[in-house]
Structure formats: structure tokens, C-alpha cells
Design a protein around this motif. Structure first.
Motif, PDB file in Angstrom:
ATOM      1  N   GLY A  99       0.823  -1.210   0.000  1.00  0.00           N
ATOM      2  CA  GLY A  99       0.000   0.000   0.000  1.00  0.00           C
ATOM      3  C   GLY A  99       0.854   1.256   0.000  1.00  0.00           C
ATOM      4  O   GLY A  99       1.734   1.414   0.852  1.00  0.00           O
ATOM      5  N   PRO A 100       0.615   2.191  -0.939  1.00  0.00           N
ATOM      6  CA  PRO A 100       1.439   3.401  -0.999  1.00  0.00           C
ATOM      7  C   PRO A 100       1.317   4.272   0.253  1.00  0.00           C
ATOM      8  O   PRO A 100       2.306   4.866   0.689  1.00  0.00           O
ATOM      9  CB  PRO A 100       0.937   4.139  -2.240  1.00  0.00           C
ATOM     10  N   TRP A 101       0.131   4.358   0.847  1.00  0.00           N
ATOM     11  CA  TRP A 101      -0.022   5.171   2.048  1.00  0.00           C
ATOM     12  C   TRP A 101       0.834   4.603   3.180  1.00  0.00           C
ATOM     13  O   TRP A 101       1.539   5.344   3.877  1.00  0.00           O
ATOM     14  CB  TRP A 101      -1.495   5.251   2.467  1.00  0.00           C
ATOM     15  N   THR A 102       0.794   3.305   3.358  1.00  0.00           N
ATOM     16  CA  THR A 102       1.589   2.678   4.415  1.00  0.00           C
ATOM     17  C   THR A 102       3.075   2.884   4.157  1.00  0.00           C
ATOM     18  O   THR A 102       3.828   3.199   5.085  1.00  0.00           O
ATOM     19  CB  THR A 102       1.257   1.172   4.524  1.00  0.00           C
ATOM     20  N   ARG A 103       3.518   2.716   2.911  1.00  0.00           N
ATOM     21  CA  ARG A 103       4.945   2.925   2.593  1.00  0.00           C
ATOM     22  C   ARG A 103       5.391   4.343   2.940  1.00  0.00           C
ATOM     23  O   ARG A 103       6.452   4.543   3.541  1.00  0.00           O
ATOM     24  CB  ARG A 103       5.222   2.662   1.110  1.00  0.00           C
ATOM     25  N   VAL A 104       4.601   5.332   2.541  1.00  0.00           N
ATOM     26  CA  VAL A 104       4.969   6.728   2.784  1.00  0.00           C
ATOM     27  C   VAL A 104       5.005   7.019   4.282  1.00  0.00           C
ATOM     28  O   VAL A 104       5.950   7.643   4.780  1.00  0.00           O
ATOM     29  CB  VAL A 104       4.004   7.677   2.040  1.00  0.00           C
ATOM     30  N   GLN A 105       3.994   6.569   5.011  1.00  0.00           N
ATOM     31  CA  GLN A 105       3.970   6.801   6.456  1.00  0.00           C
ATOM     32  C   GLN A 105       5.120   6.062   7.144  1.00  0.00           C
ATOM     33  O   GLN A 105       5.724   6.578   8.091  1.00  0.00           O
ATOM     34  CB  GLN A 105       2.617   6.370   7.040  1.00  0.00           C
ATOM     35  N   ALA A 106       5.422   4.856   6.667  1.00  0.00           N
ATOM     36  CA  ALA A 106       6.534   4.087   7.240  1.00  0.00           C
ATOM     37  C   ALA A 106       7.863   4.783   6.965  1.00  0.00           C
ATOM     38  O   ALA A 106       8.742   4.819   7.839  1.00  0.00           O
ATOM     39  CB  ALA A 106       6.541   2.668   6.684  1.00  0.00           C
ATOM     40  N   ALA A 107       8.030   5.335   5.763  1.00  0.00           N
ATOM     41  CA  ALA A 107       9.275   6.038   5.428  1.00  0.00           C
ATOM     42  C   ALA A 107       9.470   7.249   6.329  1.00  0.00           C
ATOM     43  O   ALA A 107      10.575   7.495   6.833  1.00  0.00           O
ATOM     44  CB  ALA A 107       9.262   6.458   3.959  1.00  0.00           C
ATOM     45  N   HIS A 108       8.400   7.991   6.552  1.00  0.00           N
ATOM     46  CA  HIS A 108       8.504   9.154   7.428  1.00  0.00           C
ATOM     47  C   HIS A 108       8.821   8.723   8.861  1.00  0.00           C
ATOM     48  O   HIS A 108       9.679   9.319   9.524  1.00  0.00           O
ATOM     49  CB  HIS A 108       7.209   9.969   7.374  1.00  0.00           C
ATOM     50  N   ALA A 109       8.141   7.699   9.339  1.00  0.00           N
ATOM     51  CA  ALA A 109       8.403   7.202  10.692  1.00  0.00           C
ATOM     52  C   ALA A 109       9.832   6.675  10.803  1.00  0.00           C
ATOM     53  O   ALA A 109      10.524   6.936  11.795  1.00  0.00           O
ATOM     54  CB  ALA A 109       7.397   6.114  11.069  1.00  0.00           C
ATOM     55  N   TRP A 110      10.268   5.940   9.793  1.00  0.00           N
ATOM     56  CA  TRP A 110      11.630   5.397   9.795  1.00  0.00           C
ATOM     57  C   TRP A 110      12.657   6.522   9.924  1.00  0.00           C
ATOM     58  O   TRP A 110      13.570   6.465  10.745  1.00  0.00           O
ATOM     59  CB  TRP A 110      11.888   4.576   8.528  1.00  0.00           C
ATOM     60  N   TRP A 111      12.494   7.552   9.090  1.00  0.00           N
ATOM     61  CA  TRP A 111      13.424   8.683   9.142  1.00  0.00           C
ATOM     62  C   TRP A 111      13.346   9.378  10.497  1.00  0.00           C
ATOM     63  O   TRP A 111      14.368   9.734  11.093  1.00  0.00           O
ATOM     64  CB  TRP A 111      13.142   9.670   8.008  1.00  0.00           C
ATOM     65  N   SER A 112      12.129   9.594  11.008  1.00  0.00           N
ATOM     66  CA  SER A 112      11.962  10.287  12.287  1.00  0.00           C
ATOM     67  C   SER A 112      12.611   9.526  13.437  1.00  0.00           C
ATOM     68  O   SER A 112      13.164  10.135  14.353  1.00  0.00           O
ATOM     69  CB  SER A 112      10.472  10.473  12.600  1.00  0.00           C
ATOM     70  N   ILE A 113      12.532   8.212  13.385  1.00  0.00           N
ATOM     71  CA  ILE A 113      13.070   7.388  14.473  1.00  0.00           C
ATOM     72  C   ILE A 113      14.569   7.181  14.338  1.00  0.00           C
ATOM     73  O   ILE A 113      15.314   7.313  15.303  1.00  0.00           O
ATOM     74  CB  ILE A 113      12.355   6.020  14.508  1.00  0.00           C
ATOM     75  N   THR A 114      15.017   6.850  13.121  1.00  0.00           N
ATOM     76  CA  THR A 114      16.417   6.451  12.934  1.00  0.00           C
ATOM     77  C   THR A 114      17.311   7.540  12.367  1.00  0.00           C
ATOM     78  O   THR A 114      18.531   7.444  12.477  1.00  0.00           O
ATOM     79  CB  THR A 114      16.502   5.242  11.991  1.00  0.00           C
ATOM     80  N   GLY A 115      16.720   8.531  11.693  1.00  0.00           N
ATOM     81  CA  GLY A 115      17.525   9.527  10.991  1.00  0.00           C
ATOM     82  C   GLY A 115      18.116   8.993   9.704  1.00  0.00           C
ATOM     83  O   GLY A 115      18.914   9.657   9.049  1.00  0.00           O
ATOM     84  N   ASP A 116      17.718   7.785   9.301  1.00  0.00           N
ATOM     85  CA  ASP A 116      18.247   7.119   8.112  1.00  0.00           C
ATOM     86  C   ASP A 116      17.467   7.560   6.867  1.00  0.00           C
ATOM     87  O   ASP A 116      16.448   6.982   6.524  1.00  0.00           O
ATOM     88  CB  ASP A 116      18.152   5.602   8.286  1.00  0.00           C
ATOM     89  N   ALA A 117      17.974   8.594   6.212  1.00  0.00           N
ATOM     90  CA  ALA A 117      17.333   9.087   4.992  1.00  0.00           C
ATOM     91  C   ALA A 117      17.583   8.140   3.819  1.00  0.00           C
ATOM     92  O   ALA A 117      16.776   8.082   2.895  1.00  0.00           O
ATOM     93  CB  ALA A 117      17.845  10.482   4.658  1.00  0.00           C
ATOM     94  N   GLU A 118      18.665   7.384   3.870  1.00  0.00           N
ATOM     95  CA  GLU A 118      19.009   6.485   2.759  1.00  0.00           C
ATOM     96  C   GLU A 118      17.922   5.456   2.481  1.00  0.00           C
ATOM     97  O   GLU A 118      17.656   5.114   1.337  1.00  0.00           O
ATOM     98  CB  GLU A 118      20.334   5.783   3.066  1.00  0.00           C
ATOM     99  N   ALA A 119      17.255   4.978   3.507  1.00  0.00           N
ATOM    100  CA  ALA A 119      16.165   4.018   3.322  1.00  0.00           C
ATOM    101  C   ALA A 119      14.836   4.714   3.066  1.00  0.00           C
ATOM    102  O   ALA A 119      13.988   4.203   2.340  1.00  0.00           O
ATOM    103  CB  ALA A 119      16.050   3.107   4.545  1.00  0.00           C
ATOM    104  N   ALA A 120      14.632   5.888   3.658  1.00  0.00           N
ATOM    105  CA  ALA A 120      13.339   6.578   3.571  1.00  0.00           C
ATOM    106  C   ALA A 120      13.146   7.356   2.284  1.00  0.00           C
ATOM    107  O   ALA A 120      12.058   7.337   1.690  1.00  0.00           O
ATOM    108  CB  ALA A 120      13.176   7.513   4.765  1.00  0.00           C
ATOM    109  N   PRO A 122      14.156   7.076  -0.969  1.00  0.00           N
ATOM    110  CA  PRO A 122      13.683   6.423  -2.195  1.00  0.00           C
ATOM    111  C   PRO A 122      12.184   6.093  -2.176  1.00  0.00           C
ATOM    112  O   PRO A 122      11.511   6.190  -3.204  1.00  0.00           O
ATOM    113  CB  PRO A 122      14.524   5.149  -2.278  1.00  0.00           C
ATOM    114  N   VAL A 123      11.668   5.750  -1.021  1.00  0.00           N
ATOM    115  CA  VAL A 123      10.236   5.465  -0.887  1.00  0.00           C
ATOM    116  C   VAL A 123       9.442   6.734  -1.157  1.00  0.00           C
ATOM    117  O   VAL A 123       8.434   6.727  -1.876  1.00  0.00           O
ATOM    118  CB  VAL A 123       9.922   4.893   0.510  1.00  0.00           C
ATOM    119  N   LEU A 124       9.896   7.845  -0.598  1.00  0.00           N
ATOM    120  CA  LEU A 124       9.198   9.114  -0.777  1.00  0.00           C
ATOM    121  C   LEU A 124       9.317   9.619  -2.214  1.00  0.00           C
ATOM    122  O   LEU A 124       8.343  10.138  -2.776  1.00  0.00           O
ATOM    123  CB  LEU A 124       9.717  10.149   0.217  1.00  0.00           C
TER     124      LEU A 124
END
Length: 192
Positions: A99-120, A122-124
């Protein structure tokens, strides 16, 4: 502090599954409070927002993440940021959700938690693709806001966002200020 409707401690008792509001089922909980009231997550969230102590909500999420995070958890994880590091393992697979909504929200959460833009990022960036065709669904619009928050590490979005701002196409009104905010957050890097 206890309350008349919840002798186990108000929101804390609701969040931990030890009690339910009187008008919600009123029946006994399962052994050890295992069967939680359906509003327990909201009670845990409210507990954090009111008290400023995220412990109850983090415990709720860490327990929930062992069974898999729900889409509703993702925005709240973003707000918790690095304090939600214990949920990162359950969050990472959601970057590849169907689901695109879940991917986008997960990417934002991932970046917010880890600071890892490298994974977030490309999804965005993938979520921004509808802009090329003059469309902007809700996941796309959220992605514009999130690349603005990430800033310079998401500079690869700059050409597309500049094209949106100079386009004669009509996008939803919230796209324009978010695109301008993103370009400002990228700084001079997007002008090279």
C-alpha cells in the motif's frame, strides 16, 4: 491518581488493558488483562500527550509491534521519533508494503526514528511520481511534506518539485506551499 470510573488509574489503566470505561462493554477482562479494550491505543497515546511521559505508549507500541504495526501507529511513531527506536525492527518491512499510504507513512516514521534518509528517501521519491502526470493523491501530497522535513538528504526531489511550481497544471492547494518548503529546506544544494 485514581478516578471513580477507573480505580486502576484513569488513562494508565485503560492503556494497560486493566480497565475499560464503564459504558464500553463493562464485562470482565480476560485473565491478567490480556484482552484489551479497543480504545487502549488511543488511551496510551492520550496518556503520553497529557503527561509528557511516553513510557506507557512506548510499552503499548512495543507490545503491538511484536504482532506487527498497524497503519494507525505510523504517524504516532513519527511523533515519538528516536524514543520509538524499539519499534524500528517492526517498522522497516513496512517500507516495502504493497500500500502506498503505508509505505509513505513508514518512510517518514523510519526517518523520524532512525535519521536514516538512505532508506526513507527512495520510498518518498517513488510516491512523488504521480506529480509527473499532474496528479497528487494523498500519499504523494504527504511525501511532499515529508521531503520538506527531511531537507537536504531528499534533494533529489528538487527538479520534480520545481517543475510542479512552474507548471500550468492545477495541483491541490497544499502541494504548492509544501513544495516551496521542501525547496527551501534543500537550500542551495538544489541549484547546482
Amino acid at each position: 491518581m485514581t478516578s471513580p470510573c477507573c480505580p486502576t488509574g484513569g488513562l494508565d489503566g485503560f492503556a494497560r488493558g486493566l480497565a475499560r470505561p464503564p459504558r464500553h462493554g463493562g464485562g470482565a477482562l480476560g485473565p491478567g488483562g490480556v484482552r484489551r479494550w479497543h480504545g487502549a491505543q488511543n488511551a496510551a497515546w492520550a496518556h503520553w500527550r497529557i503527561t509528557g511521559g511516553p513510557g506507557v505508549f512506548l510499552a503499548f507500541l512495543e507490545d503491538a509491534s511484536s504482532r506487527g504495526l498497524a497503519a494507525a501507529d505510523l504517524g504516532r511513531l513519527s511523533e515519538l521519533g528516536p524514543r520509538a527506536a524499539g519499534c524500528a525492527g517492526a517498522l522497516r518491512p513496512l517500507l516495502e508494503s504493497p500500500g502506498p499510504w503505508t509505505r509513505v507513512q513508514a518512510a517518514h516514521a523510519w526517518w523520524s526514528i532512525t535519521g536514516d534518509a538512505e532508506a526513507a528517501v527512495p520510498v518518498l521519491l517513488a510516491a512523488l511520481e504521480p506529480l509527473r502526470a499532474g496528479r497528487a493523491d494523498e500519499p504523494c501530497r504527504a511525501a511532499v511534506r515529508y521531503v520538506a522535513r527531511i531537507g537536504a538528504p531528499a534533494v533529489a526531489a528538487a527538479p520534480l518539485l520545481e517543475a510542479v511550481l512552474s507548471s500550468e497544471r492545477c495541483f491541490p492547494a497544499d502541494v504548492y506551499p509544501a513544495a516551496r518548503a521542501a525547496l527551501a529546506a534543500f537550500g542551495d544544494r538544489h541549484r547546482r
